[in-house]
Enzyme design. Structure first.
Site, PDB file in Angstrom:
ATOM      1  N   HIS A   1     -49.160  12.647 112.898  1.00 23.23           N
ATOM      2  CA  HIS A   1     -49.767  11.540 112.777  1.00 23.23           C
ATOM      3  C   HIS A   1     -50.341  10.871 113.678  1.00 23.23           C
ATOM      4  O   HIS A   1     -49.365  10.497 114.736  1.00 23.23           O
ATOM      5  CB  HIS A   1     -49.378  10.642 111.479  1.00 23.23           C
ATOM      6  CG  HIS A   1     -50.410   9.530 111.000  1.00 23.23           C
ATOM      7  ND1 HIS A   1     -50.916   9.895 109.873  1.00 23.23           N
ATOM      8  CD2 HIS A   1     -50.413   7.905 112.139  1.00 23.23           C
ATOM      9  CE1 HIS A   1     -52.018   8.540 110.114  1.00 23.23           C
ATOM     10  NE2 HIS A   1     -51.265   7.829 110.457  1.00 23.23           N
ATOM     11  N   MET A  17     -53.642  18.531 105.038  1.00 22.42           N
ATOM     12  CA  MET A  17     -54.377  17.068 103.817  1.00 22.42           C
ATOM     13  C   MET A  17     -54.153  17.093 103.121  1.00 22.42           C
ATOM     14  O   MET A  17     -55.323  16.823 101.893  1.00 22.42           O
ATOM     15  CB  MET A  17     -56.117  17.730 103.972  1.00 22.42           C
ATOM     16  CG  MET A  17     -56.626  17.833 105.776  1.00 22.42           C
ATOM     17  SD  MET A  17     -55.959  16.525 106.845  1.00 22.42           S
ATOM     18  CE  MET A  17     -56.956  15.281 106.174  1.00 22.42           C
TER      19      MET A  17
HETATM   20  C1  GRF Z   1     -54.137  16.174 113.712  1.00 18.59           C
HETATM   21  O1  GRF Z   1     -54.935  14.973 114.462  1.00 18.59           O
HETATM   22  C2  GRF Z   1     -52.715  15.715 113.252  1.00 18.59           C
HETATM   23  O2  GRF Z   1     -52.262  14.277 114.065  1.00 18.59           O
HETATM   24  C3  GRF Z   1     -53.095  15.201 111.845  1.00 18.59           C
HETATM   25  O3  GRF Z   1     -54.155  16.303 111.542  1.00 18.59           O
HETATM   26  C4  GRF Z   1     -54.583  16.718 112.966  1.00 18.59           C
HETATM   27  C5  GRF Z   1     -54.654  18.692 112.788  1.00 18.59           C
HETATM   28  O4  GRF Z   1     -55.156  18.361 113.676  1.00 18.59           O
HETATM   29  N1  GRF Z   1     -52.375  15.235 111.047  1.00 18.59           N
HETATM   30  P1  GRF Z   1     -54.870  20.467 114.372  1.00 18.59           P
HETATM   31  O5  GRF Z   1     -55.361  20.921 112.666  1.00 18.59           O
HETATM   32  O6  GRF Z   1     -53.842  20.931 114.209  1.00 18.59           O
HETATM   33  O7  GRF Z   1     -56.144  20.321 114.824  1.00 18.59           O
END
Ligand code: GRF
Length: 223
Positions: free
Chosen positions: A112, A93
């Site tokens: 994404h 993030m």
């Molecule tokens: C996913 O929905 C991805 O597309 C986005 O962040 C989320 C990550 O989920 N970039 P995780 O940590 O892999 O469960």
């Protein structure tokens, strides 16, 4: 390109995409090795997943840095020390600086949870629902200097139903993320991806007319 391809995975949260990549490697569907998992928060559950698979982990807390470049340089140092070839953003993030993007040019992938270029940014499942789209899905793309705008490698499409909530749509998309991400990485590992301008060309891909989707379906009666 040396095989298996050395990966560095950047996370911030639960790490289900990381898990899908770990599983694909163990099941030999993915010819890669994860050299390091880096999180910007120490409570990311993805770190636990990595340790269970004996993958080295690092926490680099962005709050301890005064500039984005200084933070990114620390990431670069760790990734280069581990001789990482391909950087995988899996729910990381943080925006990356031009310095980071240039260092790993066309060697950073992101996933994404929408069909880019529709709905870049955050809370995109909510935005897709509010917009009334019939399909949504996920996109794996190379990362360039503009957020969520890099060349697209693979997309998976899911239908959106009238009674969907943000949670139900997110879950449907996430399931496809777990199939699409290892697939995209494996295409890279096989040396089949070429970035030409905005486009990613995939070598040896069959053209399937039957892949057309329509929703609501043409035949919408039950039974
Ligand atoms: C996913 O929905 C991805 O597309 C986005 O962040 C989320 C990550 O989920 N970039 P995780 O940590 O892999 O469960």
């Amino acid at each position: 390109m040396a095989r298996p391809v050395p990966l560095g995975v950047l996370i911030s949260g639960s790490g289900t995409n990381l898990q899908a990549i770990l599983d694909a490697i163990e099941e030999k569907r993915l010819d890669a090795v994860i050299r390091v998992v880096i999180s910007n928060t120490e409570d990311a559950y993805g770190l636990v997943r990595a340790r269970k698979h004996h993958i080295p982990t690092e926490v680099v807390d962005h709050r301890k840095f005064t500039t984005r470049e200084a933070y990114d340089q620390t990431l670069i140092d760790i990734l280069q020390a581990q001789q990482v070839e391909l950087v995988i953003l899996a729910g990381f993030m943080r925006l990356l600086s031009p310095l980071f993007v240039r260092t790993f040019s066309n060697r950073i992938m992101n996933i994404h949870p929408a069909l880019l270029p529709a709905f870049p940014g955050l809370h995109v499942q909510r935005k897709a629902l509010d917009h009334g789209v019939r399909f949504s899905g996920c996109t794996v793309h190379f990362v360039n200097e503009e957020c969520d705008q890099g060349p697209i490698i693979i997309q998976a499409v899911v239908p959106v139903f009238p009674d969907d909530t943000e949670e139900s749509l997110s879950a449907r998309i996430l399931k496809e993320e777990h199939r699409a991400y290892p697939r995209a990485i494996q295409l890279y590992c096989e040396g089949r991806l070429r970035v030409v301008g905005r486009k990613v060309l995939v070598d040896g891909l069959a053209k399937e007319e039957s892949q057309v989707l329509i929703h609501p379906p043409l035949k919408d009666e039950e039974g």
